[in-house]
Design a protein around this motif. Structure first.
Motif, mmCIF file in Angstrom:
data_model
loop_
_atom_site.group_PDB
_atom_site.id
_atom_site.type_symbol
_atom_site.label_atom_id
_atom_site.label_comp_id
_atom_site.label_asym_id
_atom_site.label_seq_id
_atom_site.Cartn_x
_atom_site.Cartn_y
_atom_site.Cartn_z
ATOM 1 N N LYS A 185 11.167 12.878 -1.290
ATOM 2 C CA LYS A 185 10.002 13.999 -1.042
ATOM 3 C C LYS A 185 9.176 13.123 -0.053
ATOM 4 N N LEU A 186 9.611 12.155 0.969
ATOM 5 C CA LEU A 186 8.975 11.485 1.764
ATOM 6 C C LEU A 186 8.501 12.449 2.814
ATOM 7 N N PRO A 187 7.369 11.970 3.602
ATOM 8 C CA PRO A 187 6.976 12.859 4.883
ATOM 9 C C PRO A 187 8.200 12.531 5.735
ATOM 10 N N LEU A 204 13.727 5.898 7.287
ATOM 11 C CA LEU A 204 14.784 5.447 6.406
ATOM 12 C C LEU A 204 16.403 5.659 6.630
ATOM 13 N N SER A 205 16.552 6.665 7.423
ATOM 14 C CA SER A 205 17.839 6.791 7.871
ATOM 15 C C SER A 205 18.286 5.937 8.991
ATOM 16 N N ILE A 206 17.165 5.499 9.836
ATOM 17 C CA ILE A 206 17.686 4.660 10.808
ATOM 18 C C ILE A 206 17.919 3.343 10.365
ATOM 19 N N GLU A 207 17.054 2.843 9.395
ATOM 20 C CA GLU A 207 17.091 1.494 8.774
ATOM 21 C C GLU A 207 18.379 1.207 7.967
ATOM 22 N N GLY A 241 20.316 7.163 4.139
ATOM 23 C CA GLY A 241 18.974 6.902 4.514
ATOM 24 C C GLY A 241 18.123 8.166 4.612
ATOM 25 N N PHE A 242 18.931 9.224 4.962
ATOM 26 C CA PHE A 242 18.108 10.557 5.217
ATOM 27 C C PHE A 242 18.086 11.170 3.965
ATOM 28 N N PHE A 243 19.028 11.178 2.988
ATOM 29 C CA PHE A 243 18.915 12.136 1.884
ATOM 30 C C PHE A 243 18.162 11.210 0.884
ATOM 31 N N LYS A 286 0.718 -1.577 0.022
ATOM 32 C CA LYS A 286 -0.027 -0.050 -0.030
ATOM 33 C C LYS A 286 0.719 1.291 0.080
ATOM 34 N N ASN A 287 2.148 1.297 0.320
ATOM 35 C CA ASN A 287 3.102 2.305 0.427
ATOM 36 C C ASN A 287 4.395 2.024 -0.383
ATOM 37 N N PRO A 288 4.216 1.702 -1.831
ATOM 38 C CA PRO A 288 5.361 1.493 -2.389
ATOM 39 C C PRO A 288 6.293 2.182 -2.606
ATOM 40 N N LYS A 289 6.163 3.727 -2.638
ATOM 41 C CA LYS A 289 7.298 4.640 -2.673
ATOM 42 C C LYS A 289 8.336 4.634 -1.664
ATOM 43 N N ALA A 290 7.893 4.666 -0.355
ATOM 44 C CA ALA A 290 8.776 4.591 0.787
ATOM 45 C C ALA A 290 9.411 3.181 1.081
ATOM 46 N N PHE A 291 8.582 2.039 0.488
ATOM 47 C CA PHE A 291 9.264 0.588 0.521
ATOM 48 C C PHE A 291 10.543 0.696 -0.674
ATOM 49 N N PHE A 292 10.339 1.194 -1.774
ATOM 50 C CA PHE A 292 11.264 0.924 -2.696
ATOM 51 C C PHE A 292 12.384 1.965 -2.347
ATOM 52 N N LEU A 293 12.222 3.192 -1.721
ATOM 53 C CA LEU A 293 13.168 4.027 -1.541
ATOM 54 C C LEU A 293 14.110 3.420 -0.247
#
Length: 300
Positions: free
Chosen positions: A239-241, A248-251, A231-233, A47-54
């Motif tokens: 353009k994620l929330p 993403l930075s932590i992961e 991950g941060f950049f 359901k949230n593919p953009k954040a996942f793929f990034l």
């Protein structure tokens, strides 16, 4: 003479019983991680593919590529470089979900990415490690000397990660009350066991760690900073929330160094540069991850 030049010839003292305990501790950690996973977590990714793929891009492609660039810039010894490639190829660490929640990031995304990266690492960790280490001459030669059989690495990762994960997911989905009780005990217990194990390993090789820690800590610091920044950049330019950017930075910056240590002592005979940088990463990423989470928690 720079003591870092001798790292390629150093081997840490590690008995078969120590390795067995490390394997059991890591399997217990993975089972505890899986107790947090549900089928719904993987539906969240759909359901949230953009954040996942990034997130996948940041962890499995950008981080190894930046690791290669960092190695070309800093020129550490071959064994240290090999350790850096291995850390970059490992999945997210088991404390990333806690840190993402502490930072007020997207905890659902964190749990889902940890689950996917851990399952995917059964295939991606051996492939990524061999691929990126093969791009750098000194590590390519070292791998050739060691004669590493990647198929054996696949088998080891599958056993250590795959079986506990499957058992944990099945427990969570079919026996949720048991999973909830077991999670409260196993997750902190497994982390304490692993931390105690690292301390014992340090004490058993204290003279080696004291001799090389000053030259190797800079590489750990730089590599972890690159991982957190990647991950941060990735999230920022994607353009994620902001909660997703934190996650993403932590992961990307929290890696499963325990898996790296198992592979090092199983296939590389405790090769000093690899083992020391991976062990130090396992300590430092907790400190840097906690500092990052606390600094970001009140930023929306």
């Amino acid at each position: 003479m720079n003591p870092s030049h001798d790292l390629d010839a150093v081997a840490l003292n590690f008995s078969p019983n120590d390795l067995l305990l490390l394997n059991l501790a890591l399997a217990l950690i993975m089972y505890g991680v899986a107790l947090d996973l549900r089928v719904e977590d993987f539906k969240y990714l759909i359901k949230n593919p953009k954040a996942f793929f990034l997130g996948v891009f940041s962890q499995f492609l950008l981080l190894p590529a930046l690791t290669l660039l960092l190695i070309y810039v800093m020129r550490p010894p071959a064994s240290v470089s090999l350790g850096m490639f291995l850390v970059a190829a490992c999945p997210g660490g088991n404390v990333s979900n806690f840190l993402s929640n502490l930072a007020k990031g997207n905890t659902a995304l964190s749990v889902s990415l940890t689950g996917f990266s851990t399952i995917g690492s059964i295939f991606l960790t051996p492939i990524n490690f061999a691929l990126w280490a093969g791009f750098y001459g000194p590590t390519r030669e070292l791998l050739r000397e060691i004669s590493l059989d990647i198929s054996e690495v696949f088998l080891t990762v599958s056993l250590i990660l795959g079986i506990p994960l499957v058992l944990g997911i099945l427990t969570r989905n079919f026996y949720p009350q048991l999973a909830a009780r077991a999670k409260m005990i196993l997750q902190p217990l497994s982390i304490l066991i692993f931390a105690a194990f690292v301390v014992v390993a340090f004490m058993g090789n204290l003279d080696i760690f004291l001799e090389y820690i000053s030259v190797i800590f800079l590489w750990v610091l730089a590599h972890n900073a690159v991982a957190l920044s990647a991950g941060f950049f990735t999230g920022f330019f994607g353009k994620l929330p902001f909660p997703d950017i934190k996650t993403l930075s932590i992961e990307t910056g929290i890696q499963n160094s325990g898996l790296g240590l198992v592979l090092i002592f199983t296939y590389f005979d405790g090769l000093g540069g690899m083992a020391i940088i991976t062990a130090l990463w396992g300590i430092w990423h907790l400190i840097s991850g906690m500092a990052l989470a606390l600094s970001l928690k009140n930023i929306k």
